[in-house]
Design an enzyme around this catalytic site. Structure first.
Site, PDB file in Angstrom:
ATOM      1  N   LYS A  79     -71.742  40.304  28.858  1.00 43.47           N
ATOM      2  CA  LYS A  79     -71.384  41.242  27.790  1.00 43.47           C
ATOM      3  C   LYS A  79     -72.660  41.835  27.198  1.00 43.47           C
ATOM      4  CE  LYS A  79     -68.511  41.237  23.562  1.00 43.47           C
ATOM      5  NZ  LYS A  79     -67.622  40.402  22.719  1.00 43.47           N
ATOM      6  N   SER A 154     -63.017  42.126  21.883  1.00 41.49           N
ATOM      7  CA  SER A 154     -64.085  43.051  22.171  1.00 41.49           C
ATOM      8  C   SER A 154     -64.717  42.866  23.555  1.00 41.49           C
ATOM      9  CB  SER A 154     -65.185  42.920  21.105  1.00 41.49           C
ATOM     10  OG  SER A 154     -65.736  41.619  21.115  1.00 41.49           O
ATOM     11  N   SER A 178     -62.196  37.437  20.875  1.00 39.19           N
ATOM     12  CA  SER A 178     -62.691  38.429  21.830  1.00 39.19           C
ATOM     13  C   SER A 178     -62.912  37.959  23.253  1.00 39.19           C
ATOM     14  CB  SER A 178     -63.989  39.045  21.315  1.00 39.19           C
ATOM     15  OG  SER A 178     -63.679  39.998  20.340  1.00 39.19           O
TER      16      SER A 178
HETATM   17  N1  GLN Z   1     -60.635  41.447  17.088  1.00 35.88           N
HETATM   18  C1  GLN Z   1     -61.391  40.676  16.170  1.00 35.88           C
HETATM   19  C2  GLN Z   1     -62.150  41.568  15.249  1.00 35.88           C
HETATM   20  O1  GLN Z   1     -62.050  42.741  15.389  1.00 35.88           O
HETATM   21  C3  GLN Z   1     -62.282  39.722  16.889  1.00 35.88           C
HETATM   22  C4  GLN Z   1     -63.543  40.299  17.397  1.00 35.88           C
HETATM   23  C5  GLN Z   1     -64.384  39.300  18.129  1.00 35.88           C
HETATM   24  O2  GLN Z   1     -63.925  38.195  18.446  1.00 35.88           O
HETATM   25  N2  GLN Z   1     -65.617  39.664  18.395  1.00 35.88           N
HETATM   26  O3  GLN Z   1     -62.830  41.126  14.376  1.00 35.88           O
END
Ligand code: GLN
EC number: 6.3.5.7
Length: 476
Positions: A79, A154, A178
């Site tokens: 990532k 994400s 994510s």
């Molecule tokens: N979807 C969650 C957020 O927007 C988690 C994001 C993540 O785990 N990086 O905060």
């Protein structure tokens, strides 16, 4: 033999046996990337030359009979918020569009030391804030299972890179789901271990007390194998204490389905869950019961506030973390300023996307002198209450089970409001709030979109989630 369909452990075995070369393997993935990535938009940077050079090095080592690391024969994507030395690291933000990392993250170091072949840096929501990859500066990543839908977020690029057969394994990060949610959307296994298992050094911080590196792959065995390599305490990250339960061959410490005590949070009964997710979940529960598991609903009152507490605390950590992107230290700088104030304001206005700005604003408000008592301090208290509530569930149960996401992968052109999007994280954010691990294992029926089933173990007992996932894998 279709190499790119294989799991990481399978390609490794073929390589070790001498049935394939790493160069052959890398070329097969690169061909697939050339064919399909134009459409899917998975990679921000393909590390073509580095991957080829590493493959060649490994082929030569094997030829000469030199020792090979535990990741030799396995191709990995990373990532783009995890540092790889001398490679661009954008966090999918205009702010870091031309930033090249001067060092490796600890997780990268560990992979390299064990001879992994890194094939590239993959797309994500900007600074990991989001659930769809739609908030990337580089555009959305399409879901390889159904390209009209998102791959999740994400770590959407991570999931898509494995699902599209561009590599066998991907590293993601998980602050509120994510790793698990994109794994669920793309029909993969994804695990975020307990907080403190893996070093965060060299991983761009979103919210430090929530962030954790996780692994996405086609099988539970692959995920377990890579986590056992990444786990370990680290002096660079004071919160990282390692996690012995992630070492291999710990199954003896875990219970099998027969007699396993499973808790399902009763919010599942009332929360809006899509029919196909509900069906897959009920099918999973039936399967577990047929194998002797004892399943019951439990009430966890603090879950009603989980999304609110999560966003208050996460944004409270995000705002100060984002302050380092000021146009001076590194990254983007506006070319239109007359004084220092304008430099800051314009750099940040031009460099950050909408979602990042929204979170910085909410976080700054919450942490301000006038409001921190009302929001921040109360939410911290609630976080502790939630930990206590979950701990009391774990006194009588071995795992907590719920869907990973209440929906399957959503259509790309679906325009939900930010709050509607946040609500979809109900099943994943509690794991990060209480600091435990969570694994998403696919329940995939023919001709249907994938659904993820999430297994949550007691903090530090991650092997229990892995063991249960192995028993569900392929059976649900
Ligand atoms: N979807 C969650 C957020 O927007 C988690 C994001 C993540 O785990 N990086 O905060």
């Amino acid at each position: 033999m279709n190499l790119i369909q294989k799991t990481g452990l399978e390609t490794r075995e073929l390589f070790l046996k001498g049935d394939i070369t790493c160069s052959e393997l890398v070329e097969a993935y690169l061909d697939k990337i050339k064919r399909d990535d134009g459409e899917l938009n998975v990679f921000i940077t393909v590390m073509e030359d580095m991957a080829r050079a590493k493959a060649k090095e490994l082929d030569e080592k094997r030829e000469k009979g030199e020792p090979l690391g535990k990741m030799a024969g396995i191709v990995v994507s990373v990532k783009d918020n995890i540092a790889v030395k001398d490679v661009r690291m954008t966090c999918a933000s205009k702010m870091l569009d031309d930033f090249v990392s001067p060092y490796d993250a600890i997780v990268t170091q560990k992979l390299k030391r064990e001879d992994a072949i890194l094939i590239g840096k993959v797309n994500m929501d900007e600074f990991a804030m989001g659930s769809s990859t739609k908030y990337s500066y580089y555009g959305v990543t399409k879901n390889p299972v159904d390209p009209t839908r998102v791959s999740g977020g994400s770590s959407g690029g991570s999931a898509a890179s494995v699902a599209a057969e561009f590599c066998a394994i991907s590293l993601g990060t998980d602050t509120g789901g994510s790793v698990r949610q994109p794994a669920a959307f793309c029909g993969l296994v994804g695990m975020k271990p307990s907080h403190g298992s893996i070093s965060r050094y060299g991983v761009a911080s979103m919210a430090n007390t929530f962030d954790q590196v996780g692994v996405l792959a086609k099988s539970v065995d692959d995920v377990e194998y890579v986590l056992s390599i990444l786990e370990g305490s680290d002096l660079h990250d004071a919160t990282c204490i390692g996690n012995e339960s992630l070492q291999l061959d710990r199954e003896k410490d875990a219970k099998s389905l027969n007699g396993l005590k499973v808790a399902i949070p009763d919010v599942f009964k009332t929360f809006e869950v899509q029919d196909e997710v509900r069906e897959a979940f009920i099918h999973t529960v039936d399967f577990m019961k047929s194998k002797g598991a004892e399943v019951e609903f439990v009430h966890i009152g603090s879950l009603d506030l989980a999304i609110a507490i999560y966003h208050i605390l996460v944004n409270g950590e995000i705002a100060p973390n984002m302050s380092r992107y000021d146009g001076i230290n590194y990254g983007y700088i506006t070319d239109n300023y007359d004084n220092i104030e304008e430099l800051y304001v314009r750099t940040r206005s031009e460099g950050f996307g909408t979602e990042v700005k929204r979170r910085i604003m909410i976080g700054s408000y919450i942490m301000s002198m006038d409001h921190s008592k009302e929001y921040w301090e109360q939410s911290l208290e609630m976080r502790h209450k939630m930990i206590e509530e979950f701990n009391s569930v774990f006194e009588n149960h071995d795992i907590i089970l719920c869907p990973t996401s209440p929906t399957v992968a959503v259509p790309i052109d679906d325009d939900m409001t930010p709050v509607e999007i946040y609500m979809l994280d109900l099943f994943t954010v509690p794991v990060n709030l209480i600091g435990t691990g969570g694994i998403s294992v696919p329940a995939t029926k023919k001709n249907k979109l994938p659904v993820g089933i999430q297994i949550i173990p007691k903090k530090g007992n991650d092997i229990q989630a892995i063991q249960t996932a192995k028993e569900l894998e392929g059976n649900i």
